[in-house]
Design a protein around this motif. Structure first.
Motif, PDB file in Angstrom:
ATOM      1  N   ILE A 101     -13.404 -25.163 -26.115  1.00  0.00           N
ATOM      2  CA  ILE A 101     -14.301 -24.078 -26.497  1.00  0.00           C
ATOM      3  C   ILE A 101     -13.525 -23.105 -27.357  1.00  0.00           C
ATOM      4  CG2 ILE A 101     -15.673 -24.287 -24.385  1.00  0.00           C
ATOM      5  CD1 ILE A 101     -14.175 -21.795 -23.330  1.00  0.00           C
ATOM      6  N   SER A 102     -14.260 -22.272 -28.091  1.00  0.00           N
ATOM      7  CA  SER A 102     -13.627 -21.218 -28.872  1.00  0.00           C
ATOM      8  C   SER A 102     -14.117 -19.866 -28.390  1.00  0.00           C
ATOM      9  CB  SER A 102     -13.919 -21.385 -30.366  1.00  0.00           C
ATOM     10  OG  SER A 102     -13.166 -22.464 -30.881  1.00  0.00           O
ATOM     11  N   LEU A 103     -13.236 -18.898 -28.477  1.00  0.00           N
ATOM     12  CA  LEU A 103     -13.496 -17.549 -27.981  1.00  0.00           C
ATOM     13  C   LEU A 103     -13.348 -16.566 -29.126  1.00  0.00           C
ATOM     14  CD1 LEU A 103     -13.736 -15.425 -25.652  1.00  0.00           C
ATOM     15  CD2 LEU A 103     -11.252 -15.674 -25.357  1.00  0.00           C
ATOM     16  N   PHE A 104     -14.364 -15.712 -29.292  1.00  0.00           N
ATOM     17  CA  PHE A 104     -14.339 -14.683 -30.331  1.00  0.00           C
ATOM     18  C   PHE A 104     -14.457 -13.315 -29.666  1.00  0.00           C
ATOM     19  CE2 PHE A 104     -15.792 -18.588 -32.178  1.00  0.00           C
ATOM     20  CZ  PHE A 104     -15.163 -18.636 -33.423  1.00  0.00           C
ATOM     21  N   SER A 105     -13.706 -12.359 -30.174  1.00  0.00           N
ATOM     22  CA  SER A 105     -13.680 -11.024 -29.587  1.00  0.00           C
ATOM     23  C   SER A 105     -13.913  -9.976 -30.668  1.00  0.00           C
ATOM     24  CB  SER A 105     -12.329 -10.777 -28.901  1.00  0.00           C
ATOM     25  OG  SER A 105     -12.226  -9.448 -28.453  1.00  0.00           O
ATOM     26  N   GLY A 106     -14.961  -9.152 -30.476  1.00  0.00           N
ATOM     27  CA  GLY A 106     -15.259  -8.089 -31.430  1.00  0.00           C
ATOM     28  C   GLY A 106     -15.749  -8.591 -32.769  1.00  0.00           C
ATOM     29  N   GLU A 159     -20.579  -9.047 -22.528  1.00  0.00           N
ATOM     30  CA  GLU A 159     -20.660  -7.651 -22.940  1.00  0.00           C
ATOM     31  C   GLU A 159     -19.860  -6.794 -21.963  1.00  0.00           C
ATOM     32  OE1 GLU A 159     -21.203  -4.525 -25.116  1.00  0.00           O
ATOM     33  OE2 GLU A 159     -21.915  -6.501 -25.725  1.00  0.00           O
ATOM     34  N   ALA A 160     -18.866  -6.092 -22.482  1.00  0.00           N
ATOM     35  CA  ALA A 160     -18.019  -5.248 -21.637  1.00  0.00           C
ATOM     36  C   ALA A 160     -18.543  -3.821 -21.630  1.00  0.00           C
ATOM     37  CB  ALA A 160     -16.582  -5.277 -22.149  1.00  0.00           C
ATOM     38  N   LYS A 161     -18.664  -3.256 -20.454  1.00  0.00           N
ATOM     39  CA  LYS A 161     -19.134  -1.881 -20.300  1.00  0.00           C
ATOM     40  C   LYS A 161     -18.137  -1.088 -19.471  1.00  0.00           C
ATOM     41  CE  LYS A 161     -22.641  -1.799 -22.850  1.00  0.00           C
ATOM     42  NZ  LYS A 161     -22.550  -0.964 -24.069  1.00  0.00           N
ATOM     43  N   ASN A 162     -18.082   0.191 -19.734  1.00  0.00           N
ATOM     44  CA  ASN A 162     -17.072   1.026 -19.091  1.00  0.00           C
ATOM     45  C   ASN A 162     -17.350   1.269 -17.615  1.00  0.00           C
ATOM     46  OD1 ASN A 162     -14.756   2.605 -18.955  1.00  0.00           O
ATOM     47  ND2 ASN A 162     -15.882   4.474 -19.345  1.00  0.00           N
ATOM     48  N   ASP A 163     -18.609   1.554 -17.274  1.00  0.00           N
ATOM     49  CA  ASP A 163     -18.867   1.891 -15.869  1.00  0.00           C
ATOM     50  C   ASP A 163     -20.136   1.241 -15.329  1.00  0.00           C
ATOM     51  OD1 ASP A 163     -20.519   3.421 -17.472  1.00  0.00           O
ATOM     52  OD2 ASP A 163     -19.677   5.343 -16.850  1.00  0.00           O
ATOM     53  N   LEU A 164     -21.278   1.474 -15.976  1.00  0.00           N
ATOM     54  CA  LEU A 164     -22.546   0.985 -15.445  1.00  0.00           C
ATOM     55  C   LEU A 164     -22.917  -0.372 -16.040  1.00  0.00           C
ATOM     56  CD1 LEU A 164     -24.728   4.222 -15.440  1.00  0.00           C
ATOM     57  CD2 LEU A 164     -23.780   3.039 -13.460  1.00  0.00           C
ATOM     58  N   ILE A 165     -22.956  -1.378 -15.194  1.00  0.00           N
ATOM     59  CA  ILE A 165     -23.358  -2.708 -15.654  1.00  0.00           C
ATOM     60  C   ILE A 165     -24.768  -2.679 -16.223  1.00  0.00           C
ATOM     61  CG2 ILE A 165     -24.197  -4.905 -14.685  1.00  0.00           C
ATOM     62  CD1 ILE A 165     -21.593  -5.353 -13.450  1.00  0.00           C
ATOM     63  N   THR A 166     -25.660  -1.936 -15.577  1.00  0.00           N
ATOM     64  CA  THR A 166     -27.064  -1.938 -16.011  1.00  0.00           C
ATOM     65  C   THR A 166     -27.221  -1.444 -17.448  1.00  0.00           C
ATOM     66  OG1 THR A 166     -27.311   0.235 -14.959  1.00  0.00           O
ATOM     67  CG2 THR A 166     -28.033  -1.693 -13.707  1.00  0.00           C
ATOM     68  N   ASP A 226     -18.915  -8.113 -28.125  1.00  0.00           N
ATOM     69  CA  ASP A 226     -17.622  -7.966 -27.451  1.00  0.00           C
ATOM     70  C   ASP A 226     -16.917  -9.314 -27.346  1.00  0.00           C
ATOM     71  OD1 ASP A 226     -17.887  -5.252 -27.223  1.00  0.00           O
ATOM     72  OD2 ASP A 226     -18.621  -5.291 -25.167  1.00  0.00           O
ATOM     73  N   PHE A 227     -17.607 -10.281 -26.761  1.00  0.00           N
ATOM     74  CA  PHE A 227     -17.031 -11.621 -26.628  1.00  0.00           C
ATOM     75  C   PHE A 227     -18.122 -12.659 -26.830  1.00  0.00           C
ATOM     76  CE2 PHE A 227     -14.529  -8.827 -23.899  1.00  0.00           C
ATOM     77  CZ  PHE A 227     -13.263  -9.012 -24.425  1.00  0.00           C
ATOM     78  N   LEU A 228     -17.764 -13.733 -27.495  1.00  0.00           N
ATOM     79  CA  LEU A 228     -18.705 -14.808 -27.767  1.00  0.00           C
ATOM     80  C   LEU A 228     -17.953 -16.125 -27.580  1.00  0.00           C
ATOM     81  CD1 LEU A 228     -21.091 -14.928 -30.825  1.00  0.00           C
ATOM     82  CD2 LEU A 228     -19.569 -16.849 -30.371  1.00  0.00           C
ATOM     83  N   ILE A 229     -18.585 -17.063 -26.886  1.00  0.00           N
ATOM     84  CA  ILE A 229     -17.965 -18.366 -26.627  1.00  0.00           C
ATOM     85  C   ILE A 229     -18.834 -19.461 -27.230  1.00  0.00           C
ATOM     86  CG2 ILE A 229     -17.182 -19.990 -24.859  1.00  0.00           C
ATOM     87  CD1 ILE A 229     -16.795 -17.594 -22.988  1.00  0.00           C
ATOM     88  N   THR A 230     -18.189 -20.371 -27.952  1.00  0.00           N
ATOM     89  CA  THR A 230     -18.900 -21.504 -28.532  1.00  0.00           C
ATOM     90  C   THR A 230     -18.374 -22.804 -27.929  1.00  0.00           C
ATOM     91  OG1 THR A 230     -17.389 -22.029 -30.360  1.00  0.00           O
ATOM     92  CG2 THR A 230     -18.967 -20.219 -30.705  1.00  0.00           C
ATOM     93  N   LEU A 231     -19.169 -23.846 -28.050  1.00  0.00           N
ATOM     94  CA  LEU A 231     -18.736 -25.175 -27.610  1.00  0.00           C
ATOM     95  C   LEU A 231     -18.074 -25.942 -28.745  1.00  0.00           C
ATOM     96  CD1 LEU A 231     -21.620 -26.447 -25.292  1.00  0.00           C
ATOM     97  CD2 LEU A 231     -19.440 -25.408 -24.653  1.00  0.00           C
ATOM     98  N   SER A 232     -17.667 -25.223 -29.767  1.00  0.00           N
ATOM     99  CA  SER A 232     -16.943 -25.814 -30.888  1.00  0.00           C
ATOM    100  C   SER A 232     -15.465 -25.475 -30.753  1.00  0.00           C
ATOM    101  CB  SER A 232     -17.492 -25.266 -32.208  1.00  0.00           C
ATOM    102  OG  SER A 232     -16.622 -25.582 -33.281  1.00  0.00           O
TER     103      SER A 232
END
Length: 202
Positions: free
Chosen positions: A78-83, A120-127, A99-105
């Motif tokens: 898999i490949s990982l992309f950040s930002g 998706e990264a969040k500082n405090d509240l997941i919602t 924030d982050f994206l994962i592909t099956l390539s």
């Protein structure tokens, strides 16, 4: 109108989605033992991430090491992309950086279908990140179809680094797990991530 302007209500309205929020989506998924290296890194990084307490710090110190370990477990298939910029449809507001994206390539220098997981990264509240994550998942669905890859399920994650909430999108239905998982249950978080990526590749 970038991804971070979407609330869950707006995403549901704009993309004609329904949500299912009553299911424990991954109750039958087993844990994966984290490597000694990952355990050592997180023991060092976790107090620092908590002290700095910004999205950037939590992404760099907590999320990235876990995702890199998942990539290693899956033999770097898999490949990982950040930002990365992920402009899919400006008319629908599906633009901006994810924030982050994962592909099956295995291609690492360009985002190539199938896109399977958005984190998706969040500082405090997941919602606060659910709407944004759902919009990104819809964008991934559209992106894959444009490249003639009709993947049946897109997975999403909203995380504070220490708490993780998993979602999945199938056609027009968004499933939001009724469980949150915490970093002291790292093996389960890793098990779910690997399960999602293996299922997507079937």
């Amino acid at each position: 109108m970038p991804y971070n302007t979407f609330t869950l209500s707006k995403a549901k309205k704009d993309f004609d989605l329904v949500t299912v929020e009553s299911e424990n989506l991954f109750k039958d998924v087993g844990s994966i033992e984290p490597s000694a290296l990952l355990i050592e890194l997180l023991e060092e990084y976790l107090p620092l991430a908590r002290a700095i307490s910004t999205e950037k710090a939590k992404s760099e110190l907590l999320v990235i090491p876990i995702l890199v370990e998942i990539r290693k477990i899956l033999s770097r298939k898999i490949s990982l992309f950040s930002g990365s910029l992920f402009n899919v449809d400006i008319s629908l507001g599906l633009t901006g950086n994810v924030d982050f994206l994962i592909t099956l390539s295995e291609e690492m220098y360009a985002i190539t279908s199938p896109v399977v997981t958005l984190v998706e990264a969040k500082n405090d509240l997941i919602t606060s990140g659910i709407g944004q994550c759902v919009a990104e998942m819809v964008a991934a669905q559209i992106f894959n179809k444009k490249q003639d890859n009709h993947l049946s399920t897109i997975y999403g994650v909203v995380t504070t680094g220490t708490a993780w909430l998993f979602l999945k999108l199938e056609e027009k239905t968004v499933y939001i797990d009724n469980q949150e998982y915490y970093i002291d249950n790292l093996g389960k978080i890793m098990g779910i991530l690997v399960n999602c990526l293996e299922k997507a590749g079937e």
